[in-house]
Design an enzyme around this catalytic site. Structure first.
Site, PDB file in Angstrom:
ATOM      1  N   ASP A   1       7.542  86.522  24.411  1.00  0.00           N
ATOM      2  CA  ASP A   1       8.535  87.179  25.273  1.00  0.00           C
ATOM      3  C   ASP A   1       9.955  87.002  24.760  1.00  0.00           C
ATOM      4  O   ASP A   1      10.919  87.431  25.402  1.00  0.00           O
ATOM      5  CB  ASP A   1       8.421  86.679  26.714  1.00  0.00           C
ATOM      6  CG  ASP A   1       8.803  85.202  26.871  1.00  0.00           C
ATOM      7  OD1 ASP A   1       9.034  84.522  25.843  1.00  0.00           O
ATOM      8  OD2 ASP A   1       8.842  84.726  28.025  1.00  0.00           O
TER       9      ASP A   1
ATOM     10  N   ASP B   1       9.484  78.120  25.099  1.00  0.00           N
ATOM     11  CA  ASP B   1       8.776  77.614  26.271  1.00  0.00           C
ATOM     12  C   ASP B   1       8.264  76.202  26.033  1.00  0.00           C
ATOM     13  O   ASP B   1       8.339  75.666  24.917  1.00  0.00           O
ATOM     14  CB  ASP B   1       7.636  78.556  26.649  1.00  0.00           C
ATOM     15  CG  ASP B   1       6.824  79.020  25.444  1.00  0.00           C
ATOM     16  OD1 ASP B   1       6.320  78.148  24.711  1.00  0.00           O
ATOM     17  OD2 ASP B   1       6.717  80.241  25.228  1.00  0.00           O
TER      18      ASP B   1
ATOM     19  N   ASP C   1      17.381  67.040  31.087  1.00  0.00           N
ATOM     20  CA  ASP C   1      18.759  67.363  31.456  1.00  0.00           C
ATOM     21  C   ASP C   1      18.812  67.561  32.962  1.00  0.00           C
ATOM     22  O   ASP C   1      17.936  68.204  33.546  1.00  0.00           O
ATOM     23  CB  ASP C   1      19.181  68.658  30.756  1.00  0.00           C
ATOM     24  CG  ASP C   1      20.638  68.647  30.339  1.00  0.00           C
ATOM     25  OD1 ASP C   1      21.454  68.119  31.116  1.00  0.00           O
ATOM     26  OD2 ASP C   1      20.959  69.176  29.267  1.00  0.00           O
TER      27      ASP C   1
ATOM     28  N   ASP D   1      24.423  66.229  33.190  1.00  0.00           N
ATOM     29  CA  ASP D   1      25.461  67.190  32.857  1.00  0.00           C
ATOM     30  C   ASP D   1      26.725  66.919  33.673  1.00  0.00           C
ATOM     31  O   ASP D   1      26.655  66.688  34.885  1.00  0.00           O
ATOM     32  CB  ASP D   1      24.932  68.594  33.152  1.00  0.00           C
ATOM     33  CG  ASP D   1      25.829  69.691  32.648  1.00  0.00           C
ATOM     34  OD1 ASP D   1      25.937  69.844  31.432  1.00  0.00           O
ATOM     35  OD2 ASP D   1      26.418  70.398  33.489  1.00  0.00           O
TER      36      ASP D   1
ATOM     37  N   GLU E   1      27.041  63.146  30.475  1.00  0.00           N
ATOM     38  CA  GLU E   1      28.087  63.945  29.832  1.00  0.00           C
ATOM     39  C   GLU E   1      29.385  63.632  30.558  1.00  0.00           C
ATOM     40  O   GLU E   1      29.443  63.672  31.781  1.00  0.00           O
ATOM     41  CB  GLU E   1      27.746  65.424  29.929  1.00  0.00           C
ATOM     42  CG  GLU E   1      28.735  66.299  29.170  1.00  0.00           C
ATOM     43  CD  GLU E   1      28.501  67.769  29.391  1.00  0.00           C
ATOM     44  OE1 GLU E   1      28.812  68.555  28.480  1.00  0.00           O
ATOM     45  OE2 GLU E   1      28.014  68.157  30.478  1.00  0.00           O
TER      46      GLU E   1
ATOM     47  N   HIS F   1      24.207  71.772  22.472  1.00  0.00           N
ATOM     48  CA  HIS F   1      24.102  73.144  22.961  1.00  0.00           C
ATOM     49  C   HIS F   1      25.447  73.732  23.351  1.00  0.00           C
ATOM     50  O   HIS F   1      25.557  74.958  23.520  1.00  0.00           O
ATOM     51  CB  HIS F   1      23.163  73.195  24.167  1.00  0.00           C
ATOM     52  CG  HIS F   1      23.694  72.436  25.338  1.00  0.00           C
ATOM     53  ND1 HIS F   1      23.772  71.059  25.365  1.00  0.00           N
ATOM     54  CD2 HIS F   1      24.198  72.855  26.526  1.00  0.00           C
ATOM     55  CE1 HIS F   1      24.292  70.671  26.512  1.00  0.00           C
ATOM     56  NE2 HIS F   1      24.562  71.738  27.239  1.00  0.00           N
ATOM     57  N   ASP F   2      26.472  72.897  23.499  1.00  0.00           N
ATOM     58  CA  ASP F   2      27.813  73.367  23.846  1.00  0.00           C
ATOM     59  C   ASP F   2      28.777  73.331  22.663  1.00  0.00           C
ATOM     60  O   ASP F   2      29.932  73.736  22.798  1.00  0.00           O
ATOM     61  CB  ASP F   2      28.412  72.507  24.969  1.00  0.00           C
ATOM     62  CG  ASP F   2      27.817  72.809  26.326  1.00  0.00           C
ATOM     63  OD1 ASP F   2      27.326  73.934  26.524  1.00  0.00           O
ATOM     64  OD2 ASP F   2      27.823  71.908  27.186  1.00  0.00           O
TER      65      ASP F   2
END
Length: 607
Positions: free
Chosen positions: A43, A47, A116, A223, A292, A365-366
């Site tokens: 897709d 996953d 997370d 986070d 974080e 990821h940031d």
């Protein structure tokens, strides 16, 4: 508790001040962005089954902990950092049974799983928020609701409770017609802030965290956890509200004031974190929690991570990854200056010299890919050398290193050229806010900033092989990946590097092994050398009678060996003293002998 990949640190070795030493003192963490790691159902979105299918790769790399970006049920407004149900898996990623299988298979391989967790805010589709829209509901005070400013029509410009701007552009307040009030959202309007002043909110959060811990996860990465305590005046009013005793500060170039000074490291943060420790983690073994920490100084990091204070094990600080940004806006980028990075990382290391612990990272990821941001990805040799140089620099510091998926391959920025290629809410909103609305930045410079530091640079699919979609999703899949695959996956991929000891992947395996097996690398004292050098970052690590020298040229040009380092090395070094080099051992010996490091040359030397 697993020690599958690691030697156990003896108690005689000091780590963060705890006794016995925590298991994670010589561990390495690998962050997975599930959406972009491995797609098994075609897709175009990664996953949980995909992560399970790649566990042998991660075990071979040698990492100890896998940190998963959010996989909870979510509308995906901010790619899962907007959670609508904390106790379910989003169908995009699979099921709770898939999560249980991942946990079981990871634990078989000695790998821990850290999830997370976002509890500064929820999705506006979360049941808690929907209930809070009714002023008579028990959840009415679970979020930061405020009436319109007196004399203004609710929902019209200027009626917001104060002038705070959102980090994702626009006002930090959103009007809700059903309740007839505004709610605070520091990020997207679909991410309302939870009101941690309410003890019922905290109880619900801790109950949910315990549910996951009891299910078998090994901890949380939390986070923006340092934003949960807001600064209030003596009457409970936020800065800038009508009659508030606190000023909200000056209006910036985008037309709003900055909420950060009033929401970061608030007055009750230590209280909340200590309470969380008691309610969730006390009495458990083998876990790890990391927060974080926007707005936290290195000195505050020492306090929060000091085991005597019983708050968090580690924090992610950000001062070192903002060295190429102006204080006014992250989108106002500057040239990378190695000395600035040295100054900020040195301060972090010095702060935890006696207690507490450091998290070591350049990528996540940031954050963009470090090899493109501060290194040189223009050609294969430059890319591999600079990827190794920054890898060596990071992993030889004292603390726990974090590897972001693909960093171990030397993956690069996406090199997108149009706004339509981006998927990240922050980037798209930032462009509209700065270029189209506030008109405080040109389209050209904003696109250049996005290409350098935009978050989507780290979110392109993991590059497993040279096939059409990089092995992330089947080459014949009917659906393309949710974000574009980097065209350079043909040259940069795991299949190409896996069996090559000289590859970036091979280099990272060596770095991880050093962390596991060398107590001096894991916990030894850190001391800076040649503090004024503009190109070379040099330091020693010392444990008892053992001393290791690390010297790295962080530029694309040759650099003279700093005098302080040359004096320490005396008549040079033998090949047997070179523990690791970004080139090869013989090259390192020759460089030391002539007193000059080649571009991106780094050497780890046993003294």
């Amino acid at each position: 508790m697993t020690d599958f990949n690691r030697s156990v640190l003896p108690d005689a070795v000091r780590s963060n001040g705890a006794t016995p030493n925590p298991w994670w003192a010589n561990a390495v963490v690998y962050q997975i962005y599930p959406r972009s790691f491995q797609d098994t159902n075609g897709d175009g979105i990664g996953d949980l089954k995909g992560i399970t299918s790649r566990l042998d790769y991660l075990a071979d790399l040698g990492v100890d902990v896998l940190w998963l970006s959010p996989v909870y049920r979510s509308p995906q407004d901010d790619n899962g950092y907007d959670i609508s149900d904390y106790q379910d898996i989003d169908p995009l990623f699979g099921t709770l049974e898939d999560m249980d299988e991942l946990l079981a298979e990871a634990h078989k391989r000695g790998l821990k799983i850290v999830m997370d967790l976002v509890v500064n805010h929820t999705s506006d589709e979360h049941a808690w928020f929907q209930a809070s829209r009714d002023k008579d509901d028990p959840h009415a005070d679970w979020y930061w609701w405020r009436p319109a400013k007196p004399g203004h029509e609710p929902g019209t410009p200027g009626a917001e409770p104060n002038r705070w701007g959102s980090y994702f552009g626009g006002s930090a307040w959103q009007y809700d017609p059903k309740r007839g009030e505004y709610y605070l959202h520091q990020f997207s309007r679909k991410q309302p802030d939870l009101n941690w002043e309410n003890p019922e909110v905290r109880k619900a959060v801790y109950k949910m965290m315990n549910w996951w811990m009891d299910r078998g996860i090994d901890g949380f990465r939390m986070d923006v956890i340092t934003l949960i305590s807001k600064h209030l005046d003596s009457h409970g009013r936020l800065p800038g509200e009508v009659d508030s005793e606190l000023s909200e500060g000056e209006i910036g170039e985008e037309g709003y004031t900055n909420a950060s000074p009033f929401c970061s490291d608030g007055p009750r943060l230590d209280e909340f974190l200590a309470e969380m420790r008691r309610e969730v983690f006390e009495g458990r073994e083998g876990y790890m929690n990391v927060g974080e920490a926007p707005g936290i100084t290195p000195e505050r990091n020492e306090f929060i991570t000091n085991p005597a204070h019983k708050e968090l094990d580690m924090l992610f600080l950000f001062d070192h990854v903002s060295v190429d940004q102006s204080p006014e806006s992250k989108w106002d980028t500057r040239a990378f200056v190695p000395k600035k990075l040295q100054d900020r990382m040195s301060r972090q290391q010095e702060a935890v010299r006696n207690a507490g612990w450091a998290s070591l990272f350049f990528c996540n990821h940031d954050q963009p890919r470090v090899v493109s941001r501060w290194g040189n990805d223009a050609d294969r040799e430059s890319r591999e050398l600079s990827a190794k140089a920054f890898g060596m620099l990071l992993h030889m510091h004292r603390g726990t290193p974090y590897i972001y998926e693909g960093e171990e391959l030397g993956m690069t920025n996406a090199h997108f050229t149009t706004l339509e290629q981006y998927r990240d809410l922050e980037s798209i909103n930032g462009y509209r806010q700065r270029v189209e609305e506030a008109k405080c930045q040109s389209a050209e410079s904003m696109m250049a900033a996005l290409a350098l530091i935009g978050r989507d640079n780290s979110r392109t699919p993991m590059q497993w092989d040279a096939s059409r979609y990089a092995g992330f999703t089947p080459a014949d899949a009917a659906t393309e990946p949710w974000i574009g695959v980097n065209p350079n996956h043909v040259e940069i991929n795991a299949a190409e590097e896996f069996d090559d000891p000289d590859s970036v992947y091979g280099f990272y395996k060596k770095l991880i092994a050093m962390r596991h097996n060398n107590a001096t690398v894991a916990t030894g004292e850190w001391n800076l050398l040649a503090a004024d050098d503009e190109q070379v970052y040099a330091f020693t690590r010392t444990g008892g009678d053992d001393t290791i020298l690390v010297v790295v040229n962080l530029t694309d040009k040759s650099a003279g060996l700093p005098g302080e380092v040359a004096e320490l090395l005396g008549d040079g070094v033998a090949e047997s003293q070179i523990l690791l080099s970004t080139y090869d051992v013989a090259h390192g010996v020759r460089s030391i002998a002539r007193g000059e490091l080649a571009r991106w040359e780094g050497v780890v030397i046993q003294l």
